[in-house]
Design an enzyme around this catalytic site. Structure first.
Site, PDB file in Angstrom:
ATOM      1  N   TYR A   1      82.819 -98.274   4.862  1.00 30.67           N
ATOM      2  CA  TYR A   1      81.817 -99.478   4.744  1.00 30.67           C
ATOM      3  C   TYR A   1      81.760-100.034   6.311  1.00 30.67           C
ATOM      4  O   TYR A   1      82.829-100.660   6.728  1.00 30.67           O
ATOM      5  CB  TYR A   1      82.431-100.551   3.837  1.00 30.67           C
ATOM      6  CG  TYR A   1      81.740-101.577   3.368  1.00 30.67           C
ATOM      7  CD1 TYR A   1      81.188-102.299   4.379  1.00 30.67           C
ATOM      8  CD2 TYR A   1      80.980-101.755   2.070  1.00 30.67           C
ATOM      9  CE1 TYR A   1      80.282-103.536   3.985  1.00 30.67           C
ATOM     10  CE2 TYR A   1      80.119-102.586   1.845  1.00 30.67           C
ATOM     11  CZ  TYR A   1      79.717-103.473   2.924  1.00 30.67           C
ATOM     12  OH  TYR A   1      78.595-104.538   2.592  1.00 30.67           O
TER      13      TYR A   1
ATOM     14  N   SER B   1      78.572-101.332  -7.061  1.00 29.71           N
ATOM     15  CA  SER B   1      79.957-101.259  -7.353  1.00 29.71           C
ATOM     16  C   SER B   1      80.662-102.530  -6.938  1.00 29.71           C
ATOM     17  O   SER B   1      80.292-103.100  -5.923  1.00 29.71           O
ATOM     18  CB  SER B   1      80.706-100.016  -6.557  1.00 29.71           C
ATOM     19  OG  SER B   1      82.020 -99.885  -6.543  1.00 29.71           O
TER      20      SER B   1
END
Lengths: 556, 556
Positions: free
Chosen positions: B475, B220
């Site tokens: 993240y 991604s």
């Protein structure tokens, strides 16, 4: 008795609802010109249900007792009507066969589980008895995804999910709803709507099809440009398999290897029974509008749809009909309104003629807008500029409202025509933008060539819908007055159209699944090596072929 | 000699490029406070390549001759450097192992095919010899997707796609490009850019990773909100398997059963070798901007990102850092600018203090906009309203430009720290919006608990990026000064973080694949029955486990 509603055994939709031509003065002349059929002549009298020749149920009594022990005897049905209703979907092949009066094979039993635990026990019992399990949702499928093989010697269990029809939970922060697989469109929209939410998935079959069926067949709704195809909408599910449940949790995106989620979407019951799905839901938007537009030609309409897809606008519906489908739309309007923008009105036609349009080439388009009032205004402005660039004109809200009201009625026309000796069905595909024009020409030519082979006067019309970044769906409707061998004639026309799709770079179907009807084109579509990967998945997951066998991949 | 560029054998990126702290005055004090490391002390001297203990290549001479006959002897490499470079990706585990000086197993040979026909012949030869084939792209993987099993007794062939680096064709009408699998990010963007197009896929690894690698690992990019994940972007591909090629044509959407396309995306070489893909490309937009924003708290930042995802706006990037990552960003700025909106400037801090903000809780956010000038203006207005609603303020274009320039540099910091005895890595997940706050708290607590177990002062920071309708990616970056057993210590911390993801409803990874590092959590993520379906696919497609075995699903 199980309280699950089914469609007419002999046709589409609810008893008592039918297509009516008498309030549509242009319809009869149109059909006469298109396929040489006089719809004003009396229709054939329908065969009474009792006159059907239906094979007996051959269910092992031990299995029957076991099934009854799981769901209760009242939810185990072996009567003829239950079995006939669960034999087919609603393709023209299905209707022709059931109306012919002779059914070669039906399920031996229809069971209605009340919860997932019962589904698990039914599946385990059926597999232990080496019976066949065919999951059944709304029965609207038109690709042959439901029929038992006529030579199936094992017991066939139709597992109807109709009692599992509840919205279980709405996660308002995430826009996710957990919904049981047997919920039909109107049921789930009503339950969601009570809390201000919508799924936004409105296929033509919406009034009768189910969430589980949509997932199992890769369905797509009319507003897919905004809400996505069902493959995008469904984030998680539970799939009952022998001995256990595949649980895919609702993750927005993940890198967990080959996508098991995308193996189950489109699996048509071959991998197990979907009992519930977790799907995207959206707050009902402030504004929902469908606007009508006209284009001077099919080429202009296609080019405009492509430019809209590439633009900063993101409407909910993009749709344009070819000139033939536009003429058909004009022919099905009920009353001639006074407004100049009224579809097909003489005033509108006069205006277009003054602009130099060829009226035989006019193409009708619908664009849908959803969002806040200001956002809808913004998008309409962007679209207006593109429509103008391609020589089109806006008709405003009127025709769109008409479309919105009529959209679920179209399947009823098929029964009306069939009652009068004409076979009509649909075939649709998707392809990159660069291939659409050639695919269209190729398909129309192939259909007419097939009609010529049969010596009949046939009709084919088309619209573009479901736009994506790189292409769109072309949706064809075709009809002809059939002879003594309607199935054979239909197969000839349908095959020509399907082959034209593949030859011109399209797929075998954009949103109607593979079933048995499209299976002959699978290897041409995804390559023999692609089919081999899929076959390996099916054979490893279902070594004795208990789950809806012979669908998607034809028996070798 | 084969002309394919590889990264440093011992770390990230190009030789001669390294992270530099001396021009960032706040960095050394920050690291000292965060993990107790003095980065101004001299770094360890790197082990020279010649001092590595690397096993010999044990390649069957007959197979070697056969491979050379296919690609030419100059494209068959068995030298130590080639084999070391192709042994690992670039996870911290990989770097620790290669820097430790002892490699247990390397590929026996690296081959560089020049076209698909050569790939087919290499695959057929390797499978006929019962050798193992590991496809190799840019070598940037951080999940252990590339390493040969240490106990692999068969020959191991690293099949490097680096020579297949061309954009073959751009279909301008459809926004589709056919690109060879070995093309690295900058190569393909340069070739596309010459014609005014962009792929829009910019993962952190962009400068070195390849299209084939992105597809094989479900990558991604930073602008995925607009361009989609690679799973959305890739519409077709060619996958070489023993004896033939799986050809998936670029169809915008299709209902061809279980998605073979989505079986190959994320397959990490286990189903064959991807030689080319047909992907969405977009005309380079008139405007591409990234704006900076500040929020008074993490909760406010998360809520704003959620509201943006639900709004009529569709920015290309949505990103917000927690307070710790925000402090890290402030600590890595090079020069203090005069502007009041300059990141971490005293004037800005004074302004926020006057507004009553707790400066320890400030969270930095970046929102990206792409499109026509008027569209970007429209979206910025929509976003501004949402940011304001959550108490945030805009910083304008300056910080965003900084982010845009620095975004590919972050991996270099890891080598800088490793040179000084600190292990740093990343771990990321995705989950529904409703679960993100709890997942965050749970993960931070789990990391600190793991640090406590080890008796080290550890650091963990986080940002949200990649927003979807129903959730987003979180993240995490974590670091600590390691002791004598860095791998064991790292595994302890990494495992605690991964387990926290799963326990809190997240996935094992949003975009870094499974490899061997995340495989222990696969069954908890997609359920044991889901793993069983996937295992059946692998075993049926590759019965002798010739293709990158033991990745994704751990050997049972």
């Amino acid at each position: 008795m199980t309280e699950v509603k089914h469609m007419k055994w002999w046709g589409w939709g609810d008893d008592g609802i039918a297509f009516e031509h008498r309030d549509k003065p242009a319809f009869a002349p149109f059909v006469r010109k298109a396929i040489g059929l006089d719809v004003t002549a009396p229709a054939a009298t329908a065969r009474p249900f009792d006159a059907l020749d239906v094979p007996e149920s051959h269910l092992d009594p031990a299995l029957r007792d076991e099934l009854a022990g799981i769901v209760g005897a009242e939810h185990v049905h072996t009567d003829t009507m239950s079995r006939v209703v669960h034999t087919f979907g609603k393709s023209i092949r299905d209707l022709l066969r059931v109306r012919s009066g002779t059914l070669e094979r039906t399920p031996d039993v229809v069971v209605y589980p009340g919860d997932e635990d019962e589904v698990q026990r039914l599946v385990d019992a059926a597999v232990a008895a080496n019976a066949v399990v065919i999951p059944f949702g709304g029965g609207t499928n038109i690709s042959g995804s439901l029929e038992p093989a006529t030579d199936e010697e094992r017991g066939v269990v139709s597992l109807d999910l109709g009692r599992l029809n509840q919205v279980l939970d709405v996660d308002e922060d995430s826009g996710l709803a957990r919904i049981q697989a047997g919920a039909q469109g109107p049921d789930l929209e009503r339950q969601l709507g009570e809390h201000g939410w919508t799924l936004g998935h409105f296929p033509d079959s919406f009034a009768h099809s189910t969430l589980g069926g949509w997932v199992a067949t890769r369905s797509s709704g009319m507003q897919s440009d905004k809400y996505g195809d069902i493959a995008d909408i469904v984030r998680g599910f539970r799939l009952v398999r022998p001995g256990g449940v595949v649980t895919i949790r609702p993750i927005p995106s993940t890198s967990t290897g080959p996508s098991v989620r995308e193996m189950v979407v489109g699996s048509e019951g071959r991998l197990g029974v979907i009992t519930e799905a977790t799907v995207h839901v959206h707050r009902i938007p402030e504004v929902r509008e469908i606007f009508g537009y006209l284009f001077p030609s099919w080429e202009a309409g296609l080019a405009a749809m492509r430019d809209i897809a590439e633009s900063d606008a993101s409407p909910s519906v993009t749709r344009v009909s070819d000139a033939r489908e536009t003429a058909f739309s004009f022919a099905t309007r009920t009353a001639s309104k006074k407004k100049i923008t009224s579809l097909g009105s003489q005033a509108l036609m006069a205006l277009l003629r003054r602009r130099g349009w060829d009226l035989d080439q006019v193409c009708l388009s619908f664009i849908g807008y959803e969002g806040s009032a200001s956002h809808v205004k913004y998008e309409k402005k962007l679209v207006k500029r593109i429509v103008g660039k391609h020589g089109g004109i806006g008709l405003g809200r009127g025709p769109g409202e008409l479309y919105d009201q009529k959209k679920f009625d179209t399947p009823y026309i098929r029964d009306f025509l069939l009652d009068r000796g004409a076979a009509a069905d649909v075939s649709e595909t998707a392809a990159p933008w660069s291939k659409l024009r050639q695919l269209y020409e190729h398909t129309v030519a192939a259909a007419h060539s097939a009609y010529d082979d049969l010596g009949v006067q046939g009709w084919i019309m088309c619209h573009l819908s479901h736009s994506y970044h790189s292409g769109a769906c072309l949706y064809f409707t075709f009809a002809f007055v059939h002879g003594e061998e309607p199935l054979k004639q239909y197969d000839h026309v349908k095959s020509a159209i399907q082959q034209a799709f593949i030859d011109a770079g399209g797929t075998l179907s954009h949103h109607h699944a593979v079933g048995v009807e499209h299976a002959p084109w699978l290897a041409q579509d995804i390559s023999p090596e692609g089919v081999a990967l899929m076959r390996g998945l099916f054979e490893s997951a279902d070594p004795r072929s208990n789950f809806n066998p012979d669908k998607i991949i034809s028996p070798s």
